[in-house]
Design an enzyme around this catalytic site. Structure first.
Site, PDB file in Angstrom:
ATOM      1  N   ASN A  48     -17.908   2.885  13.216  1.00 28.08           N
ATOM      2  CA  ASN A  48     -18.494   2.996  14.532  1.00 28.08           C
ATOM      3  C   ASN A  48     -18.262   4.450  15.215  1.00 28.08           C
ATOM      4  O   ASN A  48     -16.960   4.772  15.151  1.00 28.08           O
ATOM      5  CB  ASN A  48     -18.448   1.768  15.420  1.00 28.08           C
ATOM      6  CG  ASN A  48     -17.024   1.425  15.728  1.00 28.08           C
ATOM      7  OD1 ASN A  48     -15.942   1.687  14.960  1.00 28.08           O
ATOM      8  ND2 ASN A  48     -17.011   0.836  16.926  1.00 28.08           N
ATOM      9  N   GLU A  50     -19.048   5.857  18.986  1.00 31.30           N
ATOM     10  CA  GLU A  50     -19.451   5.411  20.271  1.00 31.30           C
ATOM     11  C   GLU A  50     -19.773   6.963  21.072  1.00 31.30           C
ATOM     12  O   GLU A  50     -19.656   8.046  20.705  1.00 31.30           O
ATOM     13  CB  GLU A  50     -18.458   4.702  21.055  1.00 31.30           C
ATOM     14  CG  GLU A  50     -18.192   3.391  20.467  1.00 31.30           C
ATOM     15  CD  GLU A  50     -17.342   2.357  21.263  1.00 31.30           C
ATOM     16  OE1 GLU A  50     -16.746   2.892  22.037  1.00 31.30           O
ATOM     17  OE2 GLU A  50     -17.418   0.973  20.961  1.00 31.30           O
ATOM     18  N   CYS A  59     -23.316   1.614  14.832  1.00 31.78           N
ATOM     19  CA  CYS A  59     -22.410   0.884  14.191  1.00 31.78           C
ATOM     20  C   CYS A  59     -21.977   1.228  12.853  1.00 31.78           C
ATOM     21  O   CYS A  59     -22.568   2.066  11.772  1.00 31.78           O
ATOM     22  CB  CYS A  59     -23.075  -0.547  13.831  1.00 31.78           C
ATOM     23  SG  CYS A  59     -23.444  -1.710  15.149  1.00 31.78           S
ATOM     24  N   GLU A  61     -21.704  -0.258  10.001  1.00 34.69           N
ATOM     25  CA  GLU A  61     -22.556  -0.723   8.810  1.00 34.69           C
ATOM     26  C   GLU A  61     -23.882   0.293   8.622  1.00 34.69           C
ATOM     27  O   GLU A  61     -23.883   0.642   7.644  1.00 34.69           O
ATOM     28  CB  GLU A  61     -23.213  -2.181   9.050  1.00 34.69           C
ATOM     29  CG  GLU A  61     -21.955  -3.079   9.183  1.00 34.69           C
ATOM     30  CD  GLU A  61     -21.509  -3.524  10.470  1.00 34.69           C
ATOM     31  OE1 GLU A  61     -21.299  -2.502  11.363  1.00 34.69           O
ATOM     32  OE2 GLU A  61     -21.295  -4.748  10.956  1.00 34.69           O
ATOM     33  N   CYS A  90     -23.802  -7.131  13.183  1.00 33.91           N
ATOM     34  CA  CYS A  90     -24.708  -7.420  14.302  1.00 33.91           C
ATOM     35  C   CYS A  90     -26.241  -7.716  13.738  1.00 33.91           C
ATOM     36  O   CYS A  90     -26.600  -7.304  12.589  1.00 33.91           O
ATOM     37  CB  CYS A  90     -24.893  -6.485  15.551  1.00 33.91           C
ATOM     38  SG  CYS A  90     -25.451  -4.845  15.022  1.00 33.91           S
ATOM     39  N   CYS A  93     -27.966  -4.197  12.449  1.00 30.66           N
ATOM     40  CA  CYS A  93     -27.335  -3.711  11.031  1.00 30.66           C
ATOM     41  C   CYS A  93     -28.065  -4.776   9.788  1.00 30.66           C
ATOM     42  O   CYS A  93     -28.201  -4.305   8.817  1.00 30.66           O
ATOM     43  CB  CYS A  93     -25.776  -3.855  10.904  1.00 30.66           C
ATOM     44  SG  CYS A  93     -25.102  -2.480  12.030  1.00 30.66           S
TER      45      CYS A  93
HETATM   46  N1  THU Z   1     -20.077  -2.608  16.282  1.00 30.21           N
HETATM   47  C1  THU Z   1     -20.165  -2.264  14.789  1.00 30.21           C
HETATM   48  O1  THU Z   1     -19.690  -1.251  14.412  1.00 30.21           O
HETATM   49  N2  THU Z   1     -20.854  -3.075  14.081  1.00 30.21           N
HETATM   50  C2  THU Z   1     -21.426  -4.148  14.257  1.00 30.21           C
HETATM   51  O2  THU Z   1     -21.874  -4.933  13.277  1.00 30.21           O
HETATM   52  C3  THU Z   1     -21.193  -4.828  15.598  1.00 30.21           C
HETATM   53  C4  THU Z   1     -20.650  -3.880  16.629  1.00 30.21           C
HETATM   54  C5  THU Z   1     -19.470  -1.548  16.962  1.00 30.21           C
HETATM   55  C6  THU Z   1     -20.549  -0.937  17.936  1.00 30.21           C
HETATM   56  C7  THU Z   1     -19.467  -0.707  19.143  1.00 30.21           C
HETATM   57  O3  THU Z   1     -18.934   0.675  18.852  1.00 30.21           O
HETATM   58  C8  THU Z   1     -18.459  -1.772  18.913  1.00 30.21           C
HETATM   59  O4  THU Z   1     -18.427  -2.276  17.761  1.00 30.21           O
HETATM   60  C9  THU Z   1     -18.522  -2.887  20.090  1.00 30.21           C
HETATM   61  O5  THU Z   1     -19.711  -3.185  20.045  1.00 30.21           O
END
Ligand code: THU
Length: 131
Positions: A48, A50, A59, A61, A90, A93
């Protein structure tokens, strides 16, 4: 669909855990690593990433899947996602997974106890999906 071998599972889980170390998550402090295995036998990693403008976050994935697609490798077999807690992907994804395969084996890896891998698949995570 036949599942991947135990050795492939271990390599994929290790790749997701490795990628998690490169997560850029200064806002949530929730570090996620992912890895996809393709039918060619290649593994693509993602984490991930940000952004101060939160909606621009990607994300792990999707980062891993997009790396595979960008490399021209579209036949996805399995995806591992590593989080502290072994959380599942999520909804966004899940929908992206659906774009590139009929079904996908998904491994949920808990970085706090990587010996525990929960196995599931896209059909279970996103039934009756839009396609
Ligand atoms: N996140 C992911 O990388 N994958 C997911 O399936 C859910 C959330 C990340 C996005 C963000 O950087 C952090 O987790 C919190 O939501």
């Amino acid at each position: 669909m036949t599942g991947i071998t135990t050795e492939q599972q271990q390599r994929l889980a290790a790749a997701a855990l490795d990628s998690r170390h490169r997560a850029y998550a200064p806002y949530s402090n929730f570090f996620v690593g992912a890895a996809v295995l393709t039918e060619q036998g290649a593994i693509f990693e993602g984490c991930n990433i940000e952004n101060a403008s939160f909606g621009l976050t990607i994300c792990a994935e999707r980062a891993a899947i997009f790396a595979a697609i960008a490399a021209g490798d579209q036949q996805l077999m399995a995806l591992a996602v590593a989080t502290d807690g072994g959380y599942s992907p999520c909804g966004a994804c899940r929908q992206v997974m659906a774009e590139f395969c009929d079904d996908l084996q998904v491994l949920l890896v808990d970085s706090a106890d990587s010996s525990r891998i929960v196995q599931t698949r896209l059909d279970e995570l996103l039934p009756l999906r839009f396609s």
